[in-house]
Design an enzyme around this catalytic site. Sequence first.
Site, PDB file in Angstrom:
ATOM      1  N   ARG A  19      18.373  49.836 -10.683  1.00 34.56           N
ATOM      2  CA  ARG A  19      17.877  50.331  -9.406  1.00 34.56           C
ATOM      3  C   ARG A  19      18.146  49.389  -8.215  1.00 34.56           C
ATOM      4  O   ARG A  19      17.217  48.887  -7.591  1.00 34.56           O
ATOM      5  CB  ARG A  19      16.379  50.658  -9.523  1.00 34.56           C
ATOM      6  N   ARG A  60      -0.219  55.320 -12.698  1.00 34.07           N
ATOM      7  CA  ARG A  60       0.594  55.180 -11.479  1.00 34.07           C
ATOM      8  C   ARG A  60       0.837  56.537 -10.835  1.00 34.07           C
ATOM      9  O   ARG A  60       1.033  56.621  -9.632  1.00 34.07           O
ATOM     10  CB  ARG A  60       1.970  54.593 -11.829  1.00 34.07           C
TER      11      ARG A  60
END
Length: 428
Positions: free
Chosen positions: A129, A406
């Site tokens: 990423r 999350r």
Amino acid sequence: MDKIRIRGGRPLKGQIRISGAKNAALPLMAACLLTDETLTLSNLPHLADITTLANLLVQHGVDLHMNGATDGGHTGRVLEMTARNITSTRAPYDLVRKMRASVLVLGPLLARFGEAQVSLPGGCAIGTRPVDLHLTALELLGAEIEIKEGYIYAKAPNGLHGAEITFSKVSVGATENLLMAACLAKGTTRLMNSAREPEITDLAECLVKMGAKIEGIGSDTLVVEGVERLGGADHSVVPDRIEAGTYAIAAAITNGELELLGARIEHLGAVIEILTKAGVEITETEEGLKVRRLNGELTGVDVMTEPFPGFPTDLQAQTMALMSAADGAAMITESIFENRFMHVPELARMGANVNVHGASAMVRGQEKLTGAEVMATDLRASVSLVLAGLAAEGETMLNRVYHLDRGYERVEEKLAACGADIERIKGP
Ligand SMILES: CC(=O)N[C@H]1[C@@H](OP(=O)(O)OP(=O)(O)OC[C@H]2O[C@@H](n3ccc(=O)[nH]c3=O)[C@H](O)[C@@H]2O)O[C@H](CO)[C@@H](O)[C@@H]1O
Ligand SMILES: C=C(OP(=O)(O)O)C(=O)O
């Protein structure tokens, strides 16, 4: 650390209210840095990631008021943010490492204050990423960028200016960062090959309420005419299409029937197409979508993840759980992230038959899944194990539930209210 225990085999029946989208709420929160007036967000989900970004905004000096929902969380929370007295343009490692989306403060800080120092977010479980697309595009807007000691040092002493930017790859985060920065740049910015996810449309609509001039919203070319300043606004966060897709799969995998209140059909086109082929019926109701199996059978269907309007990578793991319990085989191809199959060995502990070959996984559906002790490795992987546990025979114990927290608000409450035998076991 909390755990979740599930005793599977109960068809889910009832209604689930879909919360505001985490992935829309995070960029919307970062957008508060673009103005000294108050940005008020409603329908905000109660999630660990929201708290992480709120903490980062507070350390920048944002004045923040969170009002809890008065009805047990069913309508989401309201967050008022005023970035009038910004005391720091630094986003420190300790906060950024907890959540990659923290990098979304870079564009707004740079555009309004002419500088920002943001810790490099680094890789995470699902892939490396990088943020190169964000940085090259900001340089085209006139930013000077240096990477030192793990931080992005960005400066634009004379302000940002408009530019023509063609992203070499479709990136949700880069589109959001650049869209926000371009709103305060001098002149016109064209963002081509932009991501078109509904969360970007939600952000763009909020920016327009704040006074931004944006054309092409919802398309892959966003044209932004920079303005001198933005003002405050009130905005309600769009419902979470990934949460909706996850609960649609929960209805299908348990052979139940769920109405997903607030779910939007136009955000779920590719998902509905796959689920329909798999034998799931999805119909629009006045308040959302109703989901059930068409005739009791589930069929394996091939799936490839793609940027929106394609099939979302954030529903790949959940779909693999479904295909593990379907009749026949399914080839699941992950085209966005290079390491997003970490749920495979955990699903295998529950009897799933999956073989990974590079970016594709061959799933051979099994007559039954069986409960097991499993470990969450990332957000969507963890919910795929919850889904498998709901359908499995026997008991499933999910460890490392913080991944789930999350992105899924009150997951055990929502599922238990529809008949699931699921409970959270509080850890020390
Ligand atoms: C908070 C949030 O909204 N997260 C979502 C967002 O993540 P995020 O915005 O991080 O994902 P991107 O769309 O940027 O990533 C897509 C692909 O582009 C690559 N890339 C990205 C930026 C860059 O500078 N260079 C580069 O190579 C990534 O490694 C990945 O392979 O979109 C993803 C793709 O739909 C979702 O899975 C995430 O849930
Ligand atoms: C990958 C996700 O989130 P993030 O980009 O915040 O890691 C997700 O929401 O599935």
